[in-house]
Write a protein that holds these residues in place. Sequence first.
Motif, PDB file in Angstrom:
ATOM      1  N   GLU A  39       9.663   2.766   1.479  1.00  0.00           N
ATOM      2  CA  GLU A  39       8.243   2.517   1.734  1.00  0.00           C
ATOM      3  C   GLU A  39       7.851   1.144   1.201  1.00  0.00           C
ATOM      4  O   GLU A  39       8.302   0.740   0.126  1.00  0.00           O
ATOM      5  N   ALA A  40       7.019   0.450   1.958  1.00  0.00           N
ATOM      6  CA  ALA A  40       6.467  -0.831   1.526  1.00  0.00           C
ATOM      7  C   ALA A  40       4.961  -0.806   1.744  1.00  0.00           C
ATOM      8  O   ALA A  40       4.493  -0.310   2.773  1.00  0.00           O
ATOM      9  N   GLU A  41       4.244  -1.305   0.779  1.00  0.00           N
ATOM     10  CA  GLU A  41       2.796  -1.473   0.910  1.00  0.00           C
ATOM     11  C   GLU A  41       2.481  -2.931   0.657  1.00  0.00           C
ATOM     12  O   GLU A  41       2.911  -3.493  -0.350  1.00  0.00           O
ATOM     13  N   TYR A  42       1.730  -3.529   1.569  1.00  0.00           N
ATOM     14  CA  TYR A  42       1.268  -4.896   1.396  1.00  0.00           C
ATOM     15  C   TYR A  42      -0.245  -4.882   1.402  1.00  0.00           C
ATOM     16  O   TYR A  42      -0.862  -4.322   2.306  1.00  0.00           O
ATOM     17  N   THR A  43      -0.835  -5.501   0.400  1.00  0.00           N
ATOM     18  CA  THR A  43      -2.280  -5.579   0.293  1.00  0.00           C
ATOM     19  C   THR A  43      -2.686  -7.043   0.304  1.00  0.00           C
ATOM     20  O   THR A  43      -2.133  -7.851  -0.464  1.00  0.00           O
ATOM     21  N   SER A  44      -3.626  -7.383   1.170  1.00  0.00           N
ATOM     22  CA  SER A  44      -4.071  -8.771   1.272  1.00  0.00           C
ATOM     23  C   SER A  44      -4.812  -9.186   0.010  1.00  0.00           C
ATOM     24  O   SER A  44      -5.241  -8.343  -0.788  1.00  0.00           O
ATOM     25  N   GLN A  46      -7.682 -10.098  -0.100  1.00  0.00           N
ATOM     26  CA  GLN A  46      -9.043  -9.556   0.026  1.00  0.00           C
ATOM     27  C   GLN A  46      -9.083  -8.055  -0.223  1.00  0.00           C
ATOM     28  O   GLN A  46     -10.138  -7.446  -0.163  1.00  0.00           O
ATOM     29  N   GLY A  47      -7.919  -7.443  -0.472  1.00  0.00           N
ATOM     30  CA  GLY A  47      -7.876  -6.035  -0.844  1.00  0.00           C
ATOM     31  C   GLY A  47      -7.644  -5.048   0.280  1.00  0.00           C
ATOM     32  O   GLY A  47      -7.698  -3.844   0.061  1.00  0.00           O
ATOM     33  N   HIS A  48      -7.359  -5.506   1.511  1.00  0.00           N
ATOM     34  CA  HIS A  48      -7.095  -4.530   2.563  1.00  0.00           C
ATOM     35  C   HIS A  48      -5.588  -4.327   2.754  1.00  0.00           C
ATOM     36  O   HIS A  48      -4.795  -5.259   2.635  1.00  0.00           O
ATOM     37  N   LEU A  49      -5.235  -3.080   2.999  1.00  0.00           N
ATOM     38  CA  LEU A  49      -3.844  -2.695   3.208  1.00  0.00           C
ATOM     39  C   LEU A  49      -3.396  -3.182   4.584  1.00  0.00           C
ATOM     40  O   LEU A  49      -4.061  -2.920   5.588  1.00  0.00           O
ATOM     41  N   ARG A  50      -2.304  -3.904   4.640  1.00  0.00           N
ATOM     42  CA  ARG A  50      -1.799  -4.408   5.931  1.00  0.00           C
ATOM     43  C   ARG A  50      -1.198  -3.259   6.735  1.00  0.00           C
ATOM     44  O   ARG A  50      -0.562  -2.369   6.187  1.00  0.00           O
ATOM     45  N   ASN A  51      -1.399  -3.313   8.068  1.00  0.00           N
ATOM     46  CA  ASN A  51      -0.831  -2.274   8.922  1.00  0.00           C
ATOM     47  C   ASN A  51       0.666  -2.511   9.131  1.00  0.00           C
ATOM     48  O   ASN A  51       1.214  -3.515   8.681  1.00  0.00           O
ATOM     49  N   HIS A  52       1.316  -1.604   9.850  1.00  0.00           N
ATOM     50  CA  HIS A  52       2.780  -1.606   9.980  1.00  0.00           C
ATOM     51  C   HIS A  52       3.359  -2.904  10.536  1.00  0.00           C
ATOM     52  O   HIS A  52       4.424  -3.328  10.115  1.00  0.00           O
ATOM     53  N   ASN A  53       2.706  -3.508  11.503  1.00  0.00           N
ATOM     54  CA  ASN A  53       3.262  -4.689  12.157  1.00  0.00           C
ATOM     55  C   ASN A  53       2.535  -5.979  11.808  1.00  0.00           C
ATOM     56  O   ASN A  53       2.829  -7.022  12.385  1.00  0.00           O
ATOM     57  N   GLU A  54       1.619  -5.924  10.873  1.00  0.00           N
ATOM     58  CA  GLU A  54       0.865  -7.104  10.464  1.00  0.00           C
ATOM     59  C   GLU A  54       1.704  -7.931   9.497  1.00  0.00           C
ATOM     60  O   GLU A  54       2.156  -7.424   8.463  1.00  0.00           O
ATOM     61  N   PRO A  55       1.940  -9.204   9.797  1.00  0.00           N
ATOM     62  CA  PRO A  55       2.785 -10.023   8.918  1.00  0.00           C
ATOM     63  C   PRO A  55       2.142 -10.282   7.556  1.00  0.00           C
ATOM     64  O   PRO A  55       0.926 -10.386   7.434  1.00  0.00           O
ATOM     65  N   ILE A  56       2.990 -10.387   6.560  1.00  0.00           N
ATOM     66  CA  ILE A  56       2.545 -10.725   5.219  1.00  0.00           C
ATOM     67  C   ILE A  56       1.986 -12.146   5.211  1.00  0.00           C
ATOM     68  O   ILE A  56       2.328 -12.971   6.066  1.00  0.00           O
ATOM     69  N   GLU A  57       1.141 -12.403   4.212  1.00  0.00           N
ATOM     70  CA  GLU A  57       0.583 -13.742   4.042  1.00  0.00           C
ATOM     71  C   GLU A  57       0.625 -14.118   2.563  1.00  0.00           C
ATOM     72  O   GLU A  57       0.718 -13.242   1.689  1.00  0.00           O
ATOM     73  N   VAL A  58       0.531 -15.407   2.307  1.00  0.00           N
ATOM     74  CA  VAL A  58       0.488 -15.907   0.937  1.00  0.00           C
ATOM     75  C   VAL A  58      -0.668 -15.234   0.199  1.00  0.00           C
ATOM     76  O   VAL A  58      -1.765 -15.098   0.735  1.00  0.00           O
ATOM     77  N   GLY A  59      -0.383 -14.771  -1.002  1.00  0.00           N
ATOM     78  CA  GLY A  59      -1.391 -14.122  -1.827  1.00  0.00           C
ATOM     79  C   GLY A  59      -1.385 -12.608  -1.730  1.00  0.00           C
ATOM     80  O   GLY A  59      -2.022 -11.935  -2.541  1.00  0.00           O
ATOM     81  N   ASP A  60      -0.678 -12.062  -0.734  1.00  0.00           N
ATOM     82  CA  ASP A  60      -0.563 -10.603  -0.634  1.00  0.00           C
ATOM     83  C   ASP A  60       0.184 -10.067  -1.848  1.00  0.00           C
ATOM     84  O   ASP A  60       1.078 -10.732  -2.388  1.00  0.00           O
ATOM     85  N   SER A  61      -0.150  -8.864  -2.246  1.00  0.00           N
ATOM     86  CA  SER A  61       0.635  -8.169  -3.258  1.00  0.00           C
ATOM     87  C   SER A  61       1.460  -7.107  -2.552  1.00  0.00           C
ATOM     88  O   SER A  61       1.110  -6.669  -1.451  1.00  0.00           O
ATOM     89  N   TYR A  62       2.556  -6.731  -3.156  1.00  0.00           N
ATOM     90  CA  TYR A  62       3.395  -5.699  -2.552  1.00  0.00           C
ATOM     91  C   TYR A  62       3.793  -4.655  -3.569  1.00  0.00           C
ATOM     92  O   TYR A  62       3.860  -4.914  -4.764  1.00  0.00           O
ATOM     93  N   ILE A  63       4.075  -3.459  -3.048  1.00  0.00           N
ATOM     94  CA  ILE A  63       4.726  -2.384  -3.789  1.00  0.00           C
ATOM     95  C   ILE A  63       5.873  -1.916  -2.906  1.00  0.00           C
ATOM     96  O   ILE A  63       5.654  -1.567  -1.743  1.00  0.00           O
ATOM     97  N   TRP A  64       7.078  -1.949  -3.447  1.00  0.00           N
ATOM     98  CA  TRP A  64       8.262  -1.524  -2.711  1.00  0.00           C
ATOM     99  C   TRP A  64       8.861  -0.303  -3.388  1.00  0.00           C
ATOM    100  O   TRP A  64       8.988  -0.248  -4.611  1.00  0.00           O
TER     101      TRP A  64
END
Length: 172
Positions: A39-44, A46-64
Amino acid sequence: MENLSFDSFTKKIYIKTDVNTVYQCWATKSGIEKWFLREAEYTSSQGHLRNHNEPIEVGDSYIWRWHNWNGQEEGTILQANGTDFLEFSFASDICKVSVTLEQKDKSVLVTLMQYEMPTDEKTKMEIYNGCSCGWTFWLANLKAYLEHGILLNEKEFDLTDIPQAGHIYVNM
């Protein structure tokens, strides 16, 4: 030849595919969960959770979260150019990992560097040794997945209760 140093390492592999395919495998939730993570979670930023196919961006945080390991990795996306380069903090933010993709004829040269690692004895064993072995396997797993449609990592057997499983099993 450069002297061996425990503050960084580089791993390279050729994969018969195109740069965009490999980048999507690294830079989206759906991509990275196919070959690397449970499982991977990417949060922008701005605090929104990225959807399955949304590319990561600089400043995102992740939990793997991995298969066969109850822990998790948290970090920050430091660079992501949308095409052929990304960088993230890693190992509880004590170091960085970069992934560079270069098209070479019909293959992509994937270059992974892990660097800025402390060089105390604990880090040498757990981060340098453990991550160097781990990335070797996971890059081979990415190649197997993209070139042959198979995964080499263990999903059938639960290894979470085996002490030192990450140092014994080659396909965790």
